[in-house]
Design an enzyme around this catalytic site. Structure first.
Site, mmCIF file in Angstrom:
data_model
loop_
_atom_site.group_PDB
_atom_site.id
_atom_site.type_symbol
_atom_site.label_atom_id
_atom_site.label_comp_id
_atom_site.label_asym_id
_atom_site.label_seq_id
_atom_site.Cartn_x
_atom_site.Cartn_y
_atom_site.Cartn_z
ATOM 1 N N GLU A 11 0.882 -1.153 0.000
ATOM 2 C CA GLU A 11 0.000 0.000 0.000
ATOM 3 C C GLU A 11 0.934 1.222 0.000
ATOM 4 O OE1 GLU A 11 -3.511 1.430 2.969
ATOM 5 O OE2 GLU A 11 -2.734 -0.600 3.241
ATOM 6 N N ARG B 57 5.549 -13.147 9.447
ATOM 7 C CA ARG B 57 6.144 -11.845 9.183
ATOM 8 C C ARG B 57 7.466 -11.743 9.927
ATOM 9 N NH1 ARG B 57 3.320 -7.393 9.744
ATOM 10 N NH2 ARG B 57 4.893 -6.161 10.765
ATOM 11 N N LYS C 31 4.651 0.671 9.353
ATOM 12 C CA LYS C 31 4.805 1.947 8.650
ATOM 13 C C LYS C 31 4.233 3.086 9.483
ATOM 14 C CE LYS C 31 3.765 0.052 4.279
ATOM 15 N NZ LYS C 31 2.485 0.018 3.611
HETATM 16 P P1 ATP Z 1 2.709 -1.963 7.743
HETATM 17 O O1 ATP Z 1 1.952 -2.441 8.918
HETATM 18 O O2 ATP Z 1 4.134 -1.695 8.019
HETATM 19 O O3 ATP Z 1 2.033 -0.864 6.995
HETATM 20 P P2 ATP Z 1 1.641 -3.688 5.836
HETATM 21 O O4 ATP Z 1 1.611 -5.167 5.823
HETATM 22 O O5 ATP Z 1 0.379 -3.003 6.107
HETATM 23 O O6 ATP Z 1 2.780 -3.215 6.798
HETATM 24 P P3 ATP Z 1 1.790 -3.413 3.030
HETATM 25 O O7 ATP Z 1 2.222 -2.257 2.233
HETATM 26 O O8 ATP Z 1 0.375 -3.797 2.972
HETATM 27 O O9 ATP Z 1 2.228 -3.105 4.509
HETATM 28 O O10 ATP Z 1 2.734 -4.665 2.771
HETATM 29 C C1 ATP Z 1 3.124 -5.146 1.526
HETATM 30 C C2 ATP Z 1 3.564 -6.564 1.675
HETATM 31 O O11 ATP Z 1 4.652 -6.648 2.600
HETATM 32 C C3 ATP Z 1 2.472 -7.449 2.210
HETATM 33 O O12 ATP Z 1 2.387 -8.587 1.384
HETATM 34 C C4 ATP Z 1 2.892 -7.805 3.597
HETATM 35 O O13 ATP Z 1 2.504 -9.091 3.925
HETATM 36 C C5 ATP Z 1 4.411 -7.682 3.536
HETATM 37 N N1 ATP Z 1 4.958 -7.313 4.838
HETATM 38 C C6 ATP Z 1 4.690 -6.214 5.555
HETATM 39 N N2 ATP Z 1 5.329 -6.233 6.742
HETATM 40 C C7 ATP Z 1 6.043 -7.390 6.770
HETATM 41 C C8 ATP Z 1 6.924 -8.005 7.716
HETATM 42 N N3 ATP Z 1 7.208 -7.445 8.903
HETATM 43 N N4 ATP Z 1 7.479 -9.198 7.394
HETATM 44 C C9 ATP Z 1 7.207 -9.761 6.213
HETATM 45 N N5 ATP Z 1 6.396 -9.240 5.276
HETATM 46 C C10 ATP Z 1 5.806 -8.075 5.545
HETATM 47 MG MG MG Z 2 -1.223 -2.472 5.178
#
Ligand code: ATP
Ligand code: MG
Length: 598
Positions: A62, A297, A307
């Site tokens: 995102e 994760r 983020k």
């Molecule tokens: P955040 O909570 O930091 O915003 P998010 O999962 O909401 O993380 P996205 O932009 O939706 O952020 O993530 C893109 C991809 O990265 C997704 O497929 C998610 O599963 C993966 N991802 C995010 N954080 C992790 C992590 N700590 N370890 C492994 N993969 C991750």
């Molecule tokens: Mg997200």
């Protein structure tokens, strides 16, 4: 655990995802898929060719912040699997949520993926995909669900819906609007789309099972009314799909085979499958649909990977920006001296598992150290300088004489490297040494400079300490020694005098002042935000100390982003933004494993 190097040709450790993919390839699960060269529905893809990609994965961030080390893991997994199995990995901006997008974030994500060493371009397409381009199909699919009796418009209030959903121990209660006919629902849903109702006054829900033990299957909402201008589609829509509805469709339109996400989406998988099955049986999507697989994760000690929380550090000025070298963002790690190879090695080493765990921060550091060991040019730097005067220099070497010295910049150059890069510097009557390398009264076992002890000035001469001078406060102002003639490193007979230590130094004549930013971990608590803790409270007040060091000329000549080993001190990187040869700036990247050779 793998013991492989960062090289692409190294054998990859197997894991459950590799096993699934290998089994699908063997069975030919996706062998009959077609690909029309762009995302699209069943009709569109059927007109295409046999898909040249044996598998398709995707990385779907995102665009609401900068990517962090957890995303790096996901990028390495998804792009790495596609690369290893003759597939393609799509970079897709998951931008179905209006209002949140920012081109700054989009560009930073593109840069991060490329910098990590991956690319998504294929013949005829070098664009990243954008989920908001699929809004038309998502809407059409929703109308199909309505017409087939699989979705209904619910006018309960949010509160009523919450209460009627039940909980883990209690089945939900059907909405009074659940038994409307498809025809009634279609009119209502079109009116929703046409802006006839207020934001939040009703939603479209999938009609599944209000008594399901999985709460996500209790008629989840799939469309909501939301008057917001979208960065891509502007004001074309006042209804937007929910993430859980949009995501499987995005995967399917892109002909993804293996949709890999983190474990928190495990409970969503039944809905993912339900939706795919409905749209395949309706002929809207081509079969077989993508499947979702979950992995753990990344949780890294002393690090925050959210983020939103990282944004808080930036906006509250706890750090200098998203690319502060203490940040676990990819731009921060890069500015800290991390290389793409070190992060790939890290992803490979931590592997892919199905249960959550914490990875020790030291594992990440070890990967950087391993990568830089062979690559980083060596040089000497004095971080806490005190002057050393060679009192017999003028007499034995000639007054004002500067003796040229040279050392290899790489102690273990790759085979066949010619010429091996060399460093040049001079030694004279006065040199800088580290304050810690002299003791007036040596503690037991101390092998460096103390009165009457001999050491080697690394790459220079053997010297014998004779004492020191002090100021009125008793602070040491100069360390005194004599040079032993004919002991210059690399000259015949230089080894005849045996010493127990070699210390690093920089000539007063050619040493260059440099700003060195000594970074430490940002948090003192190994799990700064676990269990809802306030991570701000565990910020390390000493995570940055700026010092003025003196470096040998070759180090000052580094280009921005060059990785270097300051001998005996650790690995440093010339700051990408602030370093110039006139005003050198280095960031501390990682220590040496055995940093203090006695
Ligand atoms: P955040 O909570 O930091 O915003 P998010 O999962 O909401 O993380 P996205 O932009 O939706 O952020 O993530 C893109 C991809 O990265 C997704 O497929 C998610 O599963 C993966 N991802 C995010 N954080 C992790 C992590 N700590 N370890 C492994 N993969 C991750
Ligand atoms: Mg997200």
């Amino acid at each position: 655990m793998s013991s492989s190097t960062a090289s692409e040709s190294s054998p990859k450790t197997s894991n459950f995802l590799r096993q699934i993919i290998e089994s699908d390839l063997e069975k030919g699960t996706y062998a009959n898929r077609r690909w029309a060269g762009s995302p699209g529905d069943a009709t569109h893809q059927a007109a295409g060719v046999a898909d040249p990609a044996r598998i398709r994965t995707r990385f779907p961030p995102e665009p609401n912040g900068y990517l962090h080390v957890g995303h790096a893991k996901s990028i390495c997994i998804n792009f790495g699997l596609a690369r290893d199995y003759g597939g393609v990995c799509h970079l897709r901006f998951d931008d179905t949520n209006p209002e949140k997008e920012d081109t700054e974030y989009v560009n930073s994500i593109i840069d991060a993926v490329k910098w990590l060493g991956f690319n998504w371009s294929q013949p005829g397409n070098d664009q990243a995909y954008q989920a908001s381009n699929y809004f038309d199909f998502m809407y059409r699919a929703a109308e199909y669900l309505v017409e087939a009796g699989h979705a209904y418009v619910d006018e309960q209030t949010a509160e009523q819906m919450r209460v009627n959903r039940g909980d883990f121990g209690k089945p939900g209660v059907n909405s009074p609007f659940r038994e409307r006919t498809p025809a009634e629902n279609l009119v209502k849903f079109r009116d929703m789309r046409d802006g006839k109702y207020e934001d939040g006054s009703m939603v479209l829900r999938a009609k599944i099972d209000m008594a399901s033990p999985n709460i996500n299957m209790r008629d989840p909402a799939i469309y909501r009314i939301r008057r917001a201008t979208h960065h891509n589609t502007g004001d074309a829509w006042c209804i937007y799909p929910m993430y859980t509805y949009a995501h499987p469709i995005e995967d399917a339109l892109e002909q993804i085979t293996h949709s890999i996400c983190t474990l928190e989406f495990e409970d969503q998988r039944p809905f993912y499958e339900w939706l795919m099955d409905r749209l395949c049986e309706g002929g809207l999507l081509s079969s077989p649909p993508p499947h979702q697989y979950e992995f753990a994760r990344l949780n890294l000690t002393y690090v925050i990977t959210s983020k939103r929380k990282l944004a808080q550090l930036v906006y509250d000025h706890r750090v200098s920006g998203w690319d502060d070298p203490r940040m676990p963002t990819i731009v921060g790690l890069r500015r800290r001296g991390y290389t793409p190879e070190s992060l790939q090695l890290f992803a490979e080493r931590i592997g892919v598992t199905k249960s959550d765990s914490w990875i020790d921060y030291g594992t990440l550091e070890a990967c950087l150290r391993e990568d830089l060991e062979a690559k980083a040019h060596r040089g000497m730097a004095v971080l806490n300088p005190v002057k050393l005067v060679l009192t017999n220099w003028d007499e034995v070497m000639g007054a004002g004489h500067l003796e040229p010295c040279s050392q290899p910049a790489l102690p273990h150059p790759p085979e066949g490297m010619a010429p091996v890069p060399a460093r040049h510097f001079t030694i004279g009557k006065k040199v800088w040494i580290d304050r810690e390398d002299f003791e007036e009264v040596p503690p037991k076992g101390y092998k460096r400079l103390f009165p009457r002890n001999k050491v080697r000035l690394k790459g220079g001469y053997v010297i014998e300490c004779t004492g020191c001078t002090k100021d009125a406060d008793g602070e040491i102002t100069e360390v005194l020694a004599t040079v032993v003639p004919d002991t210059k490193s690399g000259t015949p007979g230089s080894e005849t005098i045996k010493v127990k230590a070699a210390i690093t130094w920089v000539g007063v004549a050619d040493g260059v002042n440099a700003e060195v930013r000594m970074y430490d971990r940002l948090f003192l608590d190994p799990q700064p935000d676990a269990g809802g803790k306030d991570f701000i409270e565990s910020l390390n007040p000493n995570s940055l100390k700026v010092i003025t060091a003196i470096v040998e000329p070759s180090l000052a000549q580094a280009r921005p982003d060059d990785k270097l080993q300051f001998e005996r001190h650790g690995y440093f990187v010339a700051d990408r933004l602030d370093h110039t040869t006139d005003k050198p700036v280095f960031n501390f990247a990682v220590g040496l494993k055995d940093s203090w050779a006695k």
